[in-house]
Design a protein around this motif. Structure first.
Motif, PDB file in Angstrom:
ATOM      1  N   ASP A   1       0.806  -1.219   0.000  1.00  0.00           N
ATOM      2  CA  ASP A   1       0.000   0.000   0.000  1.00  0.00           C
ATOM      3  C   ASP A   1       0.842   1.273   0.000  1.00  0.00           C
ATOM      4  N   ARG A   2       2.113   1.146   0.339  1.00  0.00           N
ATOM      5  CA  ARG A   2       3.012   2.304   0.265  1.00  0.00           C
ATOM      6  C   ARG A   2       3.514   2.519  -1.158  1.00  0.00           C
ATOM      7  N   GLU A   3       3.781   1.417  -1.878  1.00  0.00           N
ATOM      8  CA  GLU A   3       4.530   1.532  -3.138  1.00  0.00           C
ATOM      9  C   GLU A   3       3.714   1.393  -4.420  1.00  0.00           C
ATOM     10  N   PHE A   4       2.594   0.679  -4.376  1.00  0.00           N
ATOM     11  CA  PHE A   4       1.973   0.244  -5.635  1.00  0.00           C
ATOM     12  C   PHE A   4       0.573   0.811  -5.829  1.00  0.00           C
ATOM     13  N   ASN A   5       0.274   1.227  -7.068  1.00  0.00           N
ATOM     14  CA  ASN A   5      -1.068   1.750  -7.345  1.00  0.00           C
ATOM     15  C   ASN A   5      -1.796   0.984  -8.450  1.00  0.00           C
ATOM     16  N   MET A   6      -1.331  -0.219  -8.735  1.00  0.00           N
ATOM     17  CA  MET A   6      -2.055  -1.134  -9.636  1.00  0.00           C
ATOM     18  C   MET A   6      -1.815  -2.542  -9.103  1.00  0.00           C
ATOM     19  N   ILE A   7      -2.848  -3.385  -9.167  1.00  0.00           N
ATOM     20  CA  ILE A   7      -2.722  -4.760  -8.660  1.00  0.00           C
ATOM     21  C   ILE A   7      -3.200  -5.749  -9.722  1.00  0.00           C
ATOM     22  N   THR A   8      -2.412  -6.800  -9.930  1.00  0.00           N
ATOM     23  CA  THR A   8      -2.847  -7.951 -10.724  1.00  0.00           C
ATOM     24  C   THR A   8      -2.996  -9.132  -9.770  1.00  0.00           C
ATOM     25  N   PRO A   9      -4.167  -9.760  -9.717  1.00  0.00           N
ATOM     26  CA  PRO A   9      -4.302 -10.957  -8.863  1.00  0.00           C
ATOM     27  C   PRO A   9      -3.365 -12.043  -9.392  1.00  0.00           C
ATOM     28  N   GLU A  10      -2.545 -12.620  -8.513  1.00  0.00           N
ATOM     29  CA  GLU A  10      -1.543 -13.579  -9.011  1.00  0.00           C
ATOM     30  C   GLU A  10      -2.200 -14.827  -9.595  1.00  0.00           C
ATOM     31  N   ASN A  11      -3.260 -15.307  -8.982  1.00  0.00           N
ATOM     32  CA  ASN A  11      -3.960 -16.515  -9.471  1.00  0.00           C
ATOM     33  C   ASN A  11      -5.490 -16.436  -9.408  1.00  0.00           C
ATOM     34  N   GLU A  12      -6.035 -15.470  -8.700  1.00  0.00           N
ATOM     35  CA  GLU A  12      -7.426 -15.513  -8.264  1.00  0.00           C
ATOM     36  C   GLU A  12      -8.462 -15.241  -9.343  1.00  0.00           C
ATOM     37  N   MET A  13      -8.050 -14.731 -10.499  1.00  0.00           N
ATOM     38  CA  MET A  13      -9.018 -14.516 -11.586  1.00  0.00           C
ATOM     39  C   MET A  13      -8.788 -15.484 -12.736  1.00  0.00           C
ATOM     40  N   LYS A  14      -7.996 -16.537 -12.484  1.00  0.00           N
ATOM     41  CA  LYS A  14      -7.759 -17.557 -13.511  1.00  0.00           C
ATOM     42  C   LYS A  14      -8.908 -18.570 -13.508  1.00  0.00           C
ATOM     43  N   TRP A  15      -9.049 -19.261 -14.623  1.00  0.00           N
ATOM     44  CA  TRP A  15     -10.221 -20.115 -14.858  1.00  0.00           C
ATOM     45  C   TRP A  15     -10.377 -21.188 -13.773  1.00  0.00           C
ATOM     46  N   ASP A  16      -9.264 -21.785 -13.318  1.00  0.00           N
ATOM     47  CA  ASP A  16      -9.409 -22.887 -12.341  1.00  0.00           C
ATOM     48  C   ASP A  16      -9.978 -22.396 -11.015  1.00  0.00           C
ATOM     49  N   THR A  17      -9.773 -21.109 -10.714  1.00  0.00           N
ATOM     50  CA  THR A  17     -10.373 -20.541  -9.505  1.00  0.00           C
ATOM     51  C   THR A  17     -11.782 -20.024  -9.775  1.00  0.00           C
ATOM     52  N   THR A  18     -11.984 -19.346 -10.906  1.00  0.00           N
ATOM     53  CA  THR A  18     -13.256 -18.635 -11.099  1.00  0.00           C
ATOM     54  C   THR A  18     -14.390 -19.512 -11.629  1.00  0.00           C
ATOM     55  N   GLU A  19     -14.043 -20.619 -12.324  1.00  0.00           N
ATOM     56  CA  GLU A  19     -15.111 -21.526 -12.795  1.00  0.00           C
ATOM     57  C   GLU A  19     -14.598 -22.965 -12.731  1.00  0.00           C
ATOM     58  N   PRO A  20     -14.425 -23.485 -11.507  1.00  0.00           N
ATOM     59  CA  PRO A  20     -13.812 -24.802 -11.340  1.00  0.00           C
ATOM     60  C   PRO A  20     -14.640 -25.930 -11.936  1.00  0.00           C
ATOM     61  N   SER A  21     -15.948 -25.762 -11.998  1.00  0.00           N
ATOM     62  CA  SER A  21     -16.768 -26.714 -12.755  1.00  0.00           C
ATOM     63  C   SER A  21     -17.752 -25.895 -13.581  1.00  0.00           C
ATOM     64  N   ARG A  22     -18.272 -26.511 -14.625  1.00  0.00           N
ATOM     65  CA  ARG A  22     -19.018 -25.748 -15.634  1.00  0.00           C
ATOM     66  C   ARG A  22     -20.222 -25.017 -15.037  1.00  0.00           C
ATOM     67  N   GLY A  23     -20.199 -23.683 -15.210  1.00  0.00           N
ATOM     68  CA  GLY A  23     -21.317 -22.874 -14.762  1.00  0.00           C
ATOM     69  C   GLY A  23     -21.309 -22.540 -13.282  1.00  0.00           C
ATOM     70  N   ASN A  24     -20.318 -23.075 -12.541  1.00  0.00           N
ATOM     71  CA  ASN A  24     -20.214 -22.739 -11.113  1.00  0.00           C
ATOM     72  C   ASN A  24     -19.076 -21.747 -10.905  1.00  0.00           C
ATOM     73  N   PHE A  25     -19.458 -20.519 -10.660  1.00  0.00           N
ATOM     74  CA  PHE A  25     -18.462 -19.455 -10.579  1.00  0.00           C
ATOM     75  C   PHE A  25     -18.095 -19.147  -9.133  1.00  0.00           C
ATOM     76  N   ASN A  26     -16.814 -18.852  -8.935  1.00  0.00           N
ATOM     77  CA  ASN A  26     -16.299 -18.533  -7.604  1.00  0.00           C
ATOM     78  C   ASN A  26     -15.455 -17.266  -7.711  1.00  0.00           C
ATOM     79  N   PHE A  27     -16.053 -16.140  -7.316  1.00  0.00           N
ATOM     80  CA  PHE A  27     -15.347 -14.876  -7.419  1.00  0.00           C
ATOM     81  C   PHE A  27     -14.854 -14.378  -6.064  1.00  0.00           C
ATOM     82  N   GLY A  28     -15.007 -15.188  -5.020  1.00  0.00           N
ATOM     83  CA  GLY A  28     -14.628 -14.752  -3.677  1.00  0.00           C
ATOM     84  C   GLY A  28     -13.187 -14.276  -3.561  1.00  0.00           C
ATOM     85  N   PRO A  29     -12.203 -15.100  -3.967  1.00  0.00           N
ATOM     86  CA  PRO A  29     -10.802 -14.672  -3.838  1.00  0.00           C
ATOM     87  C   PRO A  29     -10.498 -13.413  -4.658  1.00  0.00           C
ATOM     88  N   GLY A  30     -11.042 -13.331  -5.874  1.00  0.00           N
ATOM     89  CA  GLY A  30     -10.838 -12.122  -6.681  1.00  0.00           C
ATOM     90  C   GLY A  30     -11.480 -10.913  -6.024  1.00  0.00           C
TER      91      GLY A  30
END
Ligand code: XIL
Length: 299
Positions: free
Chosen positions: A34-63
């Motif tokens: 929070d001192r140094e950075f003003n842009m964030i990329t989620p390291e893994n949390e918006m990738k397909w295995d996290t956001t739609e682990p099975s078809r049609g079941n979305f998980n956006f909690g970590p993102g």
């Protein structure tokens, strides 16, 4: 300036980092974030295995956790990533072509809708080109079942889902101008721009070895920018983090007007995915390394 973000902002640029949701509760970590950075990329949390682990079941909690941290600390977000052959659940790879097309469209649309208004730029397609001398797309479930046109289709679907977010193509080993892979991506972007396929930006991951960027890096950035896209350094890390190598990388961006941001792939060496390479700007105790000052002074 007293931070990377503030220094980059002096020229209208941003300075970002990759962040895993699991570290947002560690104050030694968030103090630097929070001192140094003003842009964030989620390291893994918006990738397909996290956001739609099975078809049609979305998980956006970590993102969502990362977005909420960013919003309360004045940081913008890069969405990473909608269509990629890695961190792709096996159910996607097992679909027939027509099911894969509708699953891809639904994934892009549902994820972009969920995060609408909260994402500065999306890596719509990640790493679709092959290494080596072919200059062609790599084999992947998307390419092999849908053909070369899957990238264009993904960008058109993304624009329809969210007309405000910037849409980027992101890849590694496209920093050296003469490489076949660089030329392949360049020709795709040129073709997209000439036919009105919606693309706004190209991300150069920039995972460098000890030598740092290729000497042609600035040429590559400016040639892509001349096609009418913004360019960004999106996942920067350099083995052993030489000061000169970091400064050269930042200089290449500063010298190109449409290079509007730099993101490092982690904060402390202990946060890096490249274990043993010590490729980041802070040591494992959170102290700024020599490369940090080199970057700050070059911004
Ligand atoms: C990496 C993450 O840093 C690791 O935590 C994960 O295990 C694998 O992926 N190119 C990309 C990033 O676009 O998403 C990758 O991130 C690094 C290479």
């Amino acid at each position: 300036a007293s931070s990377l973000g503030a220094a980059a902002a002096q020229s209208g640029r941003y300075f970002g980092t990759a962040v895993p949701a699991g570290k947002l509760g560690t104050s030694a970590y968030t103090a630097i974030l929070d001192r140094e950075f003003n842009m964030i990329t989620p390291e893994n949390e918006m990738k397909w295995d996290t956001t739609e682990p099975s078809r049609g079941n979305f998980n956006f909690g970590p993102g969502d956790q990362i977005v909420s941290h960013a919003q309360s600390h004045g940081q913008r977000m890069r969405g990473h990533t909608l269509v990629w052959h890695n961190q792709l659940p096996s159910w996607v790879s097992n679909l027939s072509a027509s099911d894969l097309q509708s699953a891809m469209d639904n994934h892009i649309t549902t994820e972009m809708n969920h995060f609408k208004g909260k994402i500065y730029a999306w890596d719509v397609v990640n790493e679709a080109f092959a290494d080596g001398g072919s200059g062609q797309q790599r084999s992947s479930p998307f390419h092999d079942k849908l053909g070369n046109g899957f990238i264009e289709h993904a960008f058109r679907t993304a624009r329809a889902a969210d007309s405000s977010a910037k849409l980027c193509y992101n890849d590694y080993n496209i920093e050296n101008w003469s490489d076949a892979k660089t030329q392949g991506v360049y020709n795709m972007v040129k073709d997209f721009k000439s036919r009105g396929v919606p693309i706004d930006c190209v991300g150069f991951q920039s995972h460098f070895g000890t030598g740092g960027p290729p000497s042609s890096f600035q040429t590559t950035l400016s040639n892509f920018a001349a096609l009418g896209v913004d360019v960004q350094i999106t996942e920067l890390d350099i083995a052993q983090a030489g000061s000169t190598q970091y400064a050269n990388t930042v200089k290449a961006c500063m010298n190109v007007a449409r290079c509007n941001g730099i993101t490092v792939w982690g904060i402390r060496d202990s946060d890096s995915w490249r274990s043993g390479d010590n490729p980041l700007l802070f040591d494992s105790n959170g102290n700024a390394k020599a490369a940090y000052s080199a970057v700050l002074n070059t911004l």
